[in-house]
Motif scaffolding. Structure first.
Motif: not given
Length: 124
Positions: A12-19, A88-89
């Motif tokens: 979910e943290l990865t998804n937050m960074f993508e958003r 990466t983010r």
């Protein structure tokens, strides 16, 4: 606030960074915690029981807040996965510009002859 297991939290943290790639920020906070109330901790101390402290990790993008508890056993694995996600983010950070000592010394030498040449008057 949603409390997740460590692996779904990282997803979910990865998804937050993508958003928030184009616009927005993600805030991550860390805090140590025992996951017990103060009353229970006091009872455990008086009974001589060992209190297992954990790390509470919270992340928010302003709209959604997630959290997880990381124990001692999972700490190394969680930390390496978390570090990989951050590396990466975090692409918007600028690399620090460093002056090379030789380049700085060369530029100083180049400036000195200019000063000397301007001080000498050409003769006709």
């Amino acid at each position: 606030m949603v409390r997740l297991q460590p692996d779904p939290f990282l997803n979910e943290l990865t998804n937050m960074f993508e958003r928030t790639t184009e616009k927005g920020s993600v805030w991550v906070t860390l805090k140590h915690s025992s996951d017990k109330s103060k009353l229970k901790r006091d009872k455990m101390k008086t009974a001589g029981e060992k209190i297992e402290y954990k790390c509470l990790v919270r992340a928010t993008d302003g709209k959604k807040t997630i959290s997880t508890m990381v124990g001692v056993k999972d700490h190394q694995r969680f930390q390496s996965s978390y570090a990989t996600i951050l590396k990466t983010r975090m692409t918007a950070l600028k690399k620090r510009e460093r002056k090379d000592k030789r380049k700085a010394a060369d530029s100083d030498k180049k400036q000195d002859p200019k000063k000397q040449s301007s001080a000498v008057k050409p003769s006709n």
